[in-house]
Design an enzyme around this catalytic site. Structure first.
Site, PDB file in Angstrom:
ATOM      1  N   SER A 113       0.821  -1.216   0.000  1.00 55.31           N
ATOM      2  CA  SER A 113       0.000   0.000   0.000  1.00 55.31           C
ATOM      3  C   SER A 113       0.858   1.271   0.000  1.00 55.31           C
ATOM      4  O   SER A 113       1.494   1.591  -0.999  1.00 55.31           O
ATOM      5  CB  SER A 113      -0.955  -0.060   1.201  1.00 55.31           C
ATOM      6  OG  SER A 113      -2.135   0.623   0.936  1.00 55.31           O
ATOM      7  N   ASP A 118      10.553   5.578  -9.927  1.00 54.92           N
ATOM      8  CA  ASP A 118      10.160   6.342 -11.115  1.00 54.92           C
ATOM      9  C   ASP A 118      10.957   7.643 -11.268  1.00 54.92           C
ATOM     10  O   ASP A 118      11.214   8.088 -12.387  1.00 54.92           O
ATOM     11  CB  ASP A 118       8.665   6.653 -11.072  1.00 54.92           C
ATOM     12  CG  ASP A 118       7.811   5.401 -11.216  1.00 54.92           C
ATOM     13  OD1 ASP A 118       8.336   4.388 -11.720  1.00 54.92           O
ATOM     14  OD2 ASP A 118       6.631   5.437 -10.821  1.00 54.92           O
ATOM     15  N   LYS A 165      -1.010  -4.291  -3.348  1.00 56.28           N
ATOM     16  CA  LYS A 165      -2.317  -3.709  -2.965  1.00 56.28           C
ATOM     17  C   LYS A 165      -2.374  -2.282  -3.492  1.00 56.28           C
ATOM     18  O   LYS A 165      -1.816  -1.371  -2.908  1.00 56.28           O
ATOM     19  CB  LYS A 165      -2.462  -3.751  -1.441  1.00 56.28           C
ATOM     20  CG  LYS A 165      -3.630  -2.935  -0.877  1.00 56.28           C
ATOM     21  CD  LYS A 165      -4.973  -3.566  -1.177  1.00 56.28           C
ATOM     22  CE  LYS A 165      -6.081  -2.959  -0.326  1.00 56.28           C
ATOM     23  NZ  LYS A 165      -6.359  -1.553  -0.554  1.00 56.28           N
TER      24      LYS A 165
END
Length: 703
Positions: free
Chosen positions: A484, A495, A509
Site C-alpha cells: 500500500s 520512477d 495492494k
C-alpha cells in the site's frame, strides 16, 4: 494491505424506490423447492425485510460506484454461483453430485435473483450445506469411537487438494472420503506425539463443538455469506459487513481495542496469520509469523479452546481482551511440512500498539568495500504513521513518519554517512498523506501518486515544496509484506530514479476502498486505484525491485496476486516526463556482482533452498495413510530442513543443532542479544549494492 478510506457519503445511503419496495412484497415462486433436507429446525433461517433491502442497496452501490462497474448478467451469475459453492464447500466434501445438479439450474439466475431482492436460493444452498455438514460430523464421531479399529498398515492415500475434484457421487462416496479424512486426522495427531486417548478426546470434542456451532447458525450468518459470495466476485477487498462485524471493523480502524496486533483470515477450516502489526505484541514476541495457523486459544491459565472449524469473527473475539491480560495460542508453524500438524503453544500479553514503538529509527553500519571503510545510514520505517489527533488539534510537536525521518536524516548527515538504506520490509502501509510527504524529502516538487476514480477522473497528489532535503545516494529495501503506502513511496523513488529498489516484489495492494453505511450493516467497496507517476499501477504485481532477493514467503500464497478475483495490473498516461536513469547503465553489472556475492552467502542460500523445499511439498496432492510411509516422509522433511539450517549455521561459524526444536530457542536468545544491523544479510547486501553503484558512477565521472 491497510485500507485507504475515503469519507463516507451519506447521500449514497438509500437507493430503494417505492416501486422496488412494492416488488419485495410479491416475490415470485422459486424454480426449486425451498424445502431442504436435514433437521427441520433450520427452517427458521429465513431472510427478513431489512436484509432484502440491504441486498438491493449492495446491488445498486456496486452498479454505480465500484471501480470496474462490471455488468450484473448471466456471466456474473456463474461467478457468483461458483464463488458461493467454494465458500460453502471449498474441499468438495459435503455436497453430493446430485446436490450440485439441483443447484446448477440456478447458475445463470443469481443476477436476476439479486436484482429482484430474492434471497431464498442463497438460503436454500446454505441450509443444505448445514444438513450435509451435520451428517458428516456425526459420521466422523462414529469413526472416532471406532478408531481402535483403524489399520495404519494399509497402503492407501487421501487426495488433499480437492478444490477441483469431482463432486462425490453419493453418500457412500462421502462416507469413504470422510473415513479417510478422520484416519488422516488421527494419524497426524499420532505422529505429532499424542496418545490414543488424547486423540480420541480432542477429535470428539472438536466434532461435537462444530455440531453445536451449527445449531447456533443465525440468519445473519447466511445473509453475510451469500452477499459476500456476490460482492467478492468484483474484487477481494469489496465485501459486506454485518452490523456486528461493521462495529468490529470500526473498532479495528480506530485501534481502540486491545489485542495481539495480527491480521487474520480464514484458510478453509483454519484461521491463518496474514501479517503482524509492527511493534504489536505478536511481532515483539518473535514467536509467531505470517502463514502460521491458529488451532487453539486459551485465556490466561484457562483450558485451551480448540478453534478448528470456527468462523473468523469468533476466533478474533477469543483473542481480544483487556490490556495486560495474557492469551495463549496453539499454532501450527508455517515452517512445518504442509501436512504436518505438529503444534506449539505461545503466550502473548495483550497491549495497545504504541505510536512511539512504531516510529522510524536509525542505525549506522560500517562496510568494507574495495579496500576502504564506508559508513551507511539505515532508516527503518515499520509503518506510515501520523498522530491525527495531535495534528488536528494544532499541536506543533505531533508525530509523523516524515517529521521523524527528517530528524533522523539530519542526525545521519552529522555522522557523515556515505549513503542511505531505507528499510520498508514488512511495512503494511498506513497514511497516504505521509507516503506523499516522505516522497517530498527526496525529490524536488512534483507528483507523487495518481488516484483514478471509478468515473475515470484522475486526481494527482503532489509534493508542492520546492527543494530536496536529502540529495545523497540511497537504496530502498522491500519484501512481499511491503504494501500500500510503502508501494507508493518505493514506486515514486524508482520512477524518479532517486533510489535503487532491492528485495522481493511487494504485496501489490493498489486499490482504494470506502465504507458505505447501509440500512443494515455496511459495504466496503473498491472505488479507486493507485498509479505511480510513471503511469504504472501498483496493483497485483506490486513494485518490482531493480535487484531481486530470494524470499521465504511464497508469492503464490501471500500477496494480492494470491487473492481470488484480484483486479489486474494496468497503466495510464504518465504524470512526469521520462528523465535520464543514472542506474540503467550499471544495472546488469550490479546484478552480476550481487549474484556473485550471494551465491554462497548462508542466508541467501538458505532462503532460496527453503522456498524450493516448501514449493516441492506444496505440489504434493495425495497423502499416504500408511503410518510407516508418513513417518518416513516426516523424518525426511525434518532431516532436510535441519540440514538447511545447519548449513547456514556452520557457514556463519555457529554451532550446529541436533534437532529443529532448538532453532526456536536459539532465535529467541539471539533476539534477546539484540542482533546488530551488520548481521542482517539482506540489509548489508543492500548497502553493498549501493556502494557498487557509487564506485561505478565515480569511475565514470573521473573519465
Amino acid at each position: 494491505m491497510r485500507y485507504h478510506q475515503l469519507p463516507r457519503r451519506s447521500s449514497m445511503k438509500h437507493f430503494i424506490t417505492r416501486s422496488t419496495l412494492a416488488l419485495l412484497l410479491g416475490l415470485g415462486a422459486l424454480p426449486l423447492s425451498a424445502k431442504t433436507s436435514g433437521p427441520e429446525h433450520w427452517e427458521y433461517l429465513q431472510p427478513d425485510r431489512e436484509q432484502v433491502i440491504a441486498s438491493l442497496n449492495v446491488v445498486e452501490l456496486l452498479k454505480r460506484h465500484h471501480y470496474n462497474k462490471p455488468p450484473l448478467d448471466d456471466e456474473r451469475s456463474k461467478k457468483i454461483y461458483e464463488n458461493y459453492l467454494k465458500l460453502l464447500d471449498p474441499s468438495r466434501s459435503y455436497f453430493t453430485a446430485s446436490d450440485i445438479r439441483e443447484f446448477d439450474r440456478w447458475s445463470t439466475r443469481f443476477d436476476d435473483f439479486l436484482k429482484s431482492g430474492e434471497l431464498q436460493p442463497g438460503y436454500i444452498m446454505y441450509k443444505r450445506q448445514l444438513a450435509r455438514l451435520s451428517d458428516r460430523l456425526k459420521f466422523a464421531l462414529k469413526q472416532v469411537e471406532q478408531m481402535d479399529k483403524i489399520d495404519f498398515t494399509v497402503d492407501e492415500s487421501l487426495e488433499v487438494k480437492r478444490d477441483t475434484a469431482p463432486w462425490p457421487r453419493d453418500v457412500a462416496a462421502l462416507d469413504e472420503l470422510w473415513r479417510k479424512r478422520v484416519k488422516d486426522e488421527v494419524l497426524r495427531l499420532k505422529i505429532a506425539g499424542k496418545e490414543p486417548e488424547a486423540i480420541r478426546e480432542l477429535l470428539t470434542k472438536r466434532y461435537r463443538n462444530q455440531l453445536a456451532r451449527l445449531e447456533q447458525t443465525r440468519s445473519e450468518d447466511v445473509f453475510q455469506s451469500y452477499v459476500n459470495a456476490f460482492a467478492q466476485t468484483y474484487d477481494p477487498h469489496t465485501n459486506y459487513l454485518s452490523p456486528e462485524n461493521a462495529e468490529n471493523f470500526d473498532i479495528n480502524m480506530s485501534l481502540s481495542l486491545e489485542g495481539i496486533g495480527a491480521v487474520l483470515q480464514n484458510d478453509n477450516e483454519y484461521v491463518k496469520i496474514v501479517r503482524l502489526v509492527p511493534a504489536g505484541p505478536a511481532e515483539k514476541s518473535k514467536q509467531i509469523a505470517p502463514a502460521d495457523k491458529i488451532i487453539g486459544v486459551g485465556q490466561g491459565k484457562d483450558e485451551m479452546v480448540d478453534v478448528v472449524g470456527w468462523r473468523l469473527d469468533e476466533v478474533v473475539k477469543l483473542i481480544r481482551g483487556p490490556k495486560g491480560s495474557q492469551v495463549r495460542l496453539e499454532i501450527i508453524p508455517a515452517s512445518n511440512a504442509p501436512n504436518d500438524l505438529t503444534s506449539r503453544q505461545v503466550v502473548i500479553t495483550r497491549e495497545a500498539v504504541k505510536l512511539e514503538e512504531q516510529a522510524a529509527k536509525k542505525s549506522v553500519i560500517t562496510l568494507e568495500h574495495e579496500g576502504r571503510p564506508y559508513k551507511l545510514g539505515v532508516i527503518e520505517i515499520p509503518t506510515f504513521y501520523l498522530d491525527f489527533k495531535a495534528y488536528r488539534a494544532g499541536d506543533p510537536n505531533y508525530k509523523s513518519t516524515t517529521r521523524d525521518v527528517k530528524r533522523l536524516l539530519k542526525e545521519l548527515e552529522q555522522e557523515k554517512v556515505d549513503g542511505l538504506v531505507i528499510d520498508l520490509r514488512n511495512n503494511g502501509g498506513g497514511s497516504l498523506q505521509e507516503a506523499t510527504e516522505l516522497t517530498g524529502l527526496f525529490i524536488d516538487e512534483g507528483p507523487t501518486v495518481l488516484v483514478r476514480n471509478s468515473d475515470g477522473r484522475i486526481d494527482v497528489l503532489a509534493d508542492e515544496s520546492p527543494g530536496v532535503y536529502y540529495k545523497g545516494p540511497m537504496t530502498v529495501l522491500v519484501n512481499r509484506l511491503s504494501a500500500s503506502a510503502s508501494e507508493i513511496f518505493a514506486g515514486a523513488m524508482q520512477d524518479y530514479h532517486r533510489a535503487l529498489i532491492v528485495g522481493s516484489p511487494t504485496f501489490g495492494k493498489g486499490t482504494v476502498q470506502t465504507i458505505q453505511e447501509l440500512n443494515h450493516g455496511e459495504l466496503k467497496l473498491t472505488l479507486a486505484k493507485f498509479y505511480r507517476v510513471s503511469g504504472q499501477s501498483t496493483q497485483h504485481q506490486g513494485v518490482l525491485p531493480d535487484i531481486d532477493y530470494p524470499s521465504l514467503l511464497d508469492a503464490k500464497e501471500i500477496g494480492e496476486s494470491a487473492l481470488p478475483e484480484a483486479m489486474p495490473w494496468d497503466s495510464i498516461k504518465p504524470a512526469i516526463k521520462g528523465a535520464g536513469d543514472p542506474f540503467k547503465p550499471f544495472l546488469s553489472e550490479l546484478r552480476v556482482r550481487h549474484e556473485q556475492r550471494t551465491l554462497n552467502d548462508p542466508d541467501f542460500v538458505y532462503s532460496r533452498e527453503r522456498l524450493a523445499l516448501s514449493r516441492e511439498l506444496m505440489n504434493e496432492t495425495r497423502l499416504s495413510l500408511n503410518e510407516a510411509k508418513r513417518r518416513a516422509q516426516h523424518a525426511d522433511f525434518d532431516a532436510r530442513q535441519l540440514a538447511l539450517e545447519n548449513a547456514r549455521r556452520e557457514a556463519r561459524g555457529e554451532e550446529p543443532l541436533n534437532k529443529l526444536e532448538e532453532e526456536d530457542e536459539t532465535a529467541m536468545l539471539a533476539e534477546d542479544d539484540k542482533t546488530r544491523p551488520e548481521d542482517d544479510a539482506y540489509l548489508t547486501e543492500s548497502g553493498r549494492i549501493l556502494l557498487d553503484y557509487l564506485n561505478f558512477s565515480e569511475r565514470v565521472a573521473r573519465h
